[in-house]
Every structure is written in C-alpha cells, then in structure tokens.
Design a protein around this motif. Sequence first.
Motif, PDB file in Angstrom:
ATOM      1  N   ALA B  15       0.956  -1.187   0.160  1.00  8.36           N
ATOM      2  CA  ALA B  15       0.101   0.036  -0.097  1.00  8.36           C
ATOM      3  C   ALA B  15       0.798   1.251   0.043  1.00  8.36           C
ATOM      4  O   ALA B  15       0.533   2.267  -0.777  1.00  8.36           O
ATOM      5  CB  ALA B  15      -0.802  -0.067   1.085  1.00  8.36           C
ATOM      6  N   SER B  16       1.934   1.430   0.680  1.00  8.39           N
ATOM      7  CA  SER B  16       2.778   2.327   0.954  1.00  8.39           C
ATOM      8  C   SER B  16       3.491   2.658  -0.637  1.00  8.39           C
ATOM      9  O   SER B  16       3.585   3.882  -0.837  1.00  8.39           O
ATOM     10  CB  SER B  16       3.650   2.368   2.199  1.00  8.39           C
ATOM     11  OG  SER B  16       4.769   1.450   2.105  1.00  8.39           O
ATOM     12  N   SER B  17       3.943   1.554  -1.032  1.00  6.19           N
ATOM     13  CA  SER B  17       4.324   1.676  -2.522  1.00  6.19           C
ATOM     14  C   SER B  17       3.488   2.272  -3.437  1.00  6.19           C
ATOM     15  O   SER B  17       3.624   2.940  -4.275  1.00  6.19           O
ATOM     16  CB  SER B  17       5.016   0.391  -2.923  1.00  6.19           C
ATOM     17  OG  SER B  17       6.052  -0.041  -2.190  1.00  6.19           O
ATOM     18  N   MET B  18       2.254   1.835  -3.404  1.00  6.65           N
ATOM     19  CA  MET B  18       1.176   2.086  -4.125  1.00  6.65           C
ATOM     20  C   MET B  18       0.947   3.621  -4.016  1.00  6.65           C
ATOM     21  O   MET B  18       0.776   4.492  -4.887  1.00  6.65           O
ATOM     22  CB  MET B  18      -0.230   1.540  -4.031  1.00  6.65           C
ATOM     23  CG  MET B  18      -0.254   0.018  -4.619  1.00  6.65           C
ATOM     24  SD  MET B  18      -1.833  -0.874  -4.178  1.00  6.65           S
ATOM     25  CE  MET B  18      -2.650  -0.054  -5.705  1.00  6.65           C
ATOM     26  N   ALA B  19       1.033   4.110  -2.811  1.00  4.46           N
ATOM     27  CA  ALA B  19       0.600   5.504  -2.557  1.00  4.46           C
ATOM     28  C   ALA B  19       1.849   6.542  -3.299  1.00  4.46           C
ATOM     29  O   ALA B  19       1.596   7.542  -4.033  1.00  4.46           O
ATOM     30  CB  ALA B  19       0.667   5.828  -1.119  1.00  4.46           C
ATOM     31  N   HIS B  20       3.141   5.958  -3.080  1.00  4.77           N
ATOM     32  CA  HIS B  20       4.200   6.658  -3.746  1.00  4.77           C
ATOM     33  C   HIS B  20       4.134   6.749  -5.320  1.00  4.77           C
ATOM     34  O   HIS B  20       4.346   7.524  -5.891  1.00  4.77           O
ATOM     35  CB  HIS B  20       5.606   6.334  -3.316  1.00  4.77           C
ATOM     36  CG  HIS B  20       5.821   6.349  -1.983  1.00  4.77           C
ATOM     37  ND1 HIS B  20       6.079   7.444  -1.310  1.00  4.77           N
ATOM     38  CD2 HIS B  20       5.987   5.344  -0.877  1.00  4.77           C
ATOM     39  CE1 HIS B  20       6.299   7.473  -0.125  1.00  4.77           C
ATOM     40  NE2 HIS B  20       6.393   6.035   0.139  1.00  4.77           N
ATOM     41  N   ALA B  21       3.663   5.466  -5.864  1.00  2.00           N
ATOM     42  CA  ALA B  21       3.642   5.336  -7.329  1.00  2.00           C
ATOM     43  C   ALA B  21       2.447   6.054  -7.941  1.00  2.00           C
ATOM     44  O   ALA B  21       2.645   6.524  -8.829  1.00  2.00           O
ATOM     45  CB  ALA B  21       3.506   3.869  -7.868  1.00  2.00           C
ATOM     46  N   ILE B  22       1.254   6.139  -7.143  1.00  2.32           N
ATOM     47  CA  ILE B  22       0.107   6.829  -7.735  1.00  2.32           C
ATOM     48  C   ILE B  22       0.410   8.342  -7.747  1.00  2.32           C
ATOM     49  O   ILE B  22      -0.020   9.169  -8.658  1.00  2.32           O
ATOM     50  CB  ILE B  22      -1.108   6.591  -6.852  1.00  2.32           C
ATOM     51  CG1 ILE B  22      -1.512   5.237  -7.060  1.00  2.32           C
ATOM     52  CG2 ILE B  22      -2.241   7.535  -6.946  1.00  2.32           C
ATOM     53  CD1 ILE B  22      -2.420   4.575  -5.971  1.00  2.32           C
TER      54      ILE B  22
END
Lengths: 303, 303
Positions: B15-22
């Motif tokens: 989830a935290s990687s998704m937040a950064h990637a989004i």
Amino acid sequence: MIYQRVALIGLGLIASSMAHAIRRGGLAGEIIGTARSSETREIAREINLCDRITETATEAVQGADLVVLCVPVGAMGAVAQEIAPHLSEGCTVTDVGSVKKAVIEAVAPHLPEKVHFIPGHPLAGTEHSGPRSGFAELFDNRWNILVPTVGTPPEATDRLRKLWEGMGANVDQMDAEHHDLVLAVTSHCPHLIAYTMVGVADDLRRVTDSEVIKYSAAGFRDFTRIAASDPTMWRDVFLNNKEATLEILGRFTEELFALQRAIRTGDGQQLFDYFTHTRAIRRGIIEAGQDTAAPDFGRGPKR
Amino acid sequence: MIYQRVALIGLGLIASSMAHAIRRGGLAGEIIGTARSSETREIAREINLCDRITETATEAVQGADLVVLCVPVGAMGAVAQEIAPHLSEGCTVTDVGSVKKAVIEAVAPHLPEKVHFIPGHPLAGTEHSGPRSGFAELFDNRWNILVPTVGTPPEATDRLRKLWEGMGANVDQMDAEHHDLVLAVTSHCPHLIAYTMVGVADDLRRVTDSEVIKYSAAGFRDFTRIAASDPTMWRDVFLNNKEATLEILGRFTEELFALQRAIRTGDGQQLFDYFTHTRAIRRGIIEAGQDTAAPDFGRGPKR
C-alpha cells in the motif's frame, strides 16, 4: 610481498579473483597460472590475468613457494599426483575446494614430506564462472577457513593467513569434519534445495516456463541465481560431502514435513512462530556485514 | 488522473508503495489511507504518505471510486464485511493478496452488486514491511495479475489496468486457480523452503548461530532474506493456498529425494545433468528483465 611465486592451478572464478586480489595488494613477486583447457589458457593470456600462463600444471609449480589448487574437488587428487614430483622444498600447497575431508584424503597422500599442505576454503563466490568472472574485491570481508594438516609449522600457516588477509579476507581455522558440516548447512544444502526447486518449476506441465520466468520476482528468482552456479563444481561438492549433506537434508525434510503438516491441519500459530523466529538470523547476518540491508539486495529495475 | 479517490486499506509495503507510485504518476485525485494499528496510522501521517488518514476502513472508503484491500489474506473477509455497506455505487474493489481463490471466496459474498470486484496480485515485494518500507519504483517492470470476477464490465478492468500501468507495472489476466498454482511455484514454495532451511540452521546444536552468520555468504544468506519476510502475511498465504502449495511441495520432495539418492549412490552424471539444466531458466529471467545479470545481485562489501 608475501610469496615469491604463486602458482594457480585452474583459472575459474576463485583463481582469477585471487590473481586480481594478489596484484591489488602487491602480495606476490610473480603469478603463474595454468588450466587444463586451452581455451581457458587463451582467455587468461588475452586478459593478462597472470604474469605467465603455462601449458601444464607441472611447469606452473616449478619454483613456486605457493601452489593453489583451484580445480573442482573431484580433480584435486589427480592434479596433486601430477605436480608432486615437481614441487620445491618448503613450498606451501593449499586449495580452495568447498569440502575439506575428501580433499585432504585425495591430496595429502601424494604430497612429499618437504612441502606444507594447508587446505583452505574461501567462502566467497558468485553464480558466474571462468577466468573472466574474477574480480579483486571478491574476498573483501569474506571468510577463508584454513584447515592445517597435522605437523604444519605455524609459520607456514601464518604466512598463508597473511596472504588471504592481504586479499581482504578474514581467516578462521577449524578441523575438516566441522568445516564440512558447517558448509553443508550454509552452502551445500541451500544449493541442492535451490537446484531442486528450479528443477520442479521447469518440470511442471501445468505451469509454463514463460510463466515461471515472468512471475519470478515473487521469490523464485533468488533460487535461480544459486541454481546457475557451476555444475561440475557442485556435482563434486555433493559427491565429496555425502555424509554431512545427507544428514542436513534429513533434518531439512523432517522440518519441512512438520510445516507441511501445519499447513494441512491449518495450524497458523505454528507457522507464525516459525516464520517469526527466522527473522533474527537475517539481522545477525546484516550486523556481521555479510549481506546488505538494502531491500531486495538493492537490485531492481530502477532504484 | 484515473481515479478520483483511492482508498488504501492497510498501509504495509504494498500500500505504501502504491501511494508513492500513484503520486509519482498523478494517477488519483486523492489518496485516503487507513490501518488497524494506531501506530501505523501515526507513522503514515508523520511521513505524509496519503492525503488523508482515517481511523476506520468505513470512513476511508466513503466516496472512493477505487478501494484497495492491502491487508493480510486472512483479514480480507472481515474488512470486506465491514466496508460493504459504505461503498459507493459503481466503485471498484481490488486487493493485492498473494492468493486469489481464497480471497475471492472470503470477499465476494460481502460485496453489493453495485460495485466491481477485480481481485489482483502485484508480483513485487521486498523482505521489509510497514508504511516506511514503500517506494515508488517497487512495481516498475513487475507483473500485476488481475483476476476479474464473472460479470465485471471490461471498462472497469481496463481502468484498473491503466492504474497499474501508470504505476510502472505490466498487467496480465488469468483465472484464480491457475494464479494460485503459478504462485505456489514461483513464490509460496520457495518461501516455505527458505524458512525451513533457515530454521534448520538455527536449530542445529553442532553448528552455532555465529558460525551460520559468519559463513553465510556461501549461499545461505539468500535464503535468510526471503525468510525475513512478514510472518503474518506468509502464515495467511499458506493457510489459504493449501492445495496448490501441498501439491508443489509434494513434487519438490519427490525430486529432492531423487537427488538425495543420486548423492548417496554417487551418481555424478545425474547430478551434473540436473545442475546444467537449471541454468537455462536463469538466463530466461535475466533476458526478461526480471533480475539483474550482475554477479551476486550486484551486492557485496565493496563493488
């Protein structure tokens, strides 16, 4: 300068890294290399790996005060027999084989009394092989285990220790039997298991190779790196460290079956406890400087 | 911008990687995050991971047109039940769990007809966990497998695909059963085997932990990285992909026993052939850009 003339017999990953590391440290007056395959000798000449490349091991050892056997474990005995009559008085013979008991049994009987036999094993490597794969930093902060045979003068062992330290390594001593057990745990069994898992993936009709390859980032690819290591070297390791490898494999399957049963019966607590426990060892390895703390070994498509 | 409001339920590595990637891709108007643990929510606020952190999943999903379940597989059902009454009409619900059949069985019954459930699994990760472990590049050139449920409109699937592509991933589709088998091979079994090998090393009275740690560079340390992964996540994976995991483990032990027998009987040819064969898969993985060709993953004390 620690030795006048170092002879490297066999020019794979370890020997070629030694050549680079010895040069980096100015540790020898002269480095002589040889290999059975003419192609390997040719490459070694082309990349100027050693000061001199000889056609035969017999020539290579002449006048050397250090001879390093860097051939697969299964070839050590024959090489020892071949070079024995040509070794200089007082010279040290060592090796870099991944098993020690079998190497000592194969090599020691051939060597004359006038030389010092100090078996060794640098715990360093990559999945690549051959004379082009070596690099000077391979041994930096890695361990070399020396297994001096009975009657070896301490000065001879100290000198060899200094060479390895000059190449960046830490040096330990232990007996051959213990070495073979420790390595069965930290190296031989992990390799066999990795080879097996990769073999299973490749064999499975219902999952294609291209799926295995595309989706390997989920864990599998680490196994493929280990399972890409030199087949001859590893065949010889298993044939020559039978006892310890089979003992550890027995322990491994016992524990694997226990976890398998936990999965089958749905025992989440047992799985959780087991998985929690193993994290501590990883921390120890990172604190000891034996691996990077960077996630995923610091690799990645872009990082 | 692909979604107006993305709600991330659970704020671990994925989830935290998704937040950064989004954010990197400007893919969403607003990112809402929530986690069950107040400590996790606190950290997320501190590092400004999302636009807003809510106390509950119920609050997080309000008004969201994409809801991503990023909790351990065993917690998915309860979360789905909790958020179901609060989901907006036409919103897409997806997840990032490592197994798909069990997640579909746990989640689908709770979801109202008016939402689109498109289970997914990004094949990316590191051995680290928690909200601080994420980074925008985690999904670059990795695969995300989508498993659309029956009746999902293709537009909804396309939109989710675009989000993942915007985060750098490649997207594939397959059915849940095949996904679980493929992942048993490329991920679940390798993890269980790594956990087991590390457990064996830790258990062995005759080899000390400090020896295991010092001499880990010979292969073992790669296993410890995998065996340092999140215990809760992996417990749930095995409990929820029982069938495929046990099938592949059965194949694995069968082949391991064959190699063990080859060692015992001294069948060098069989070992050599097996070890040669597995090199090809490694080459395929490197050519497909799923791992680095650098020796030893490019890590090392100094390189």
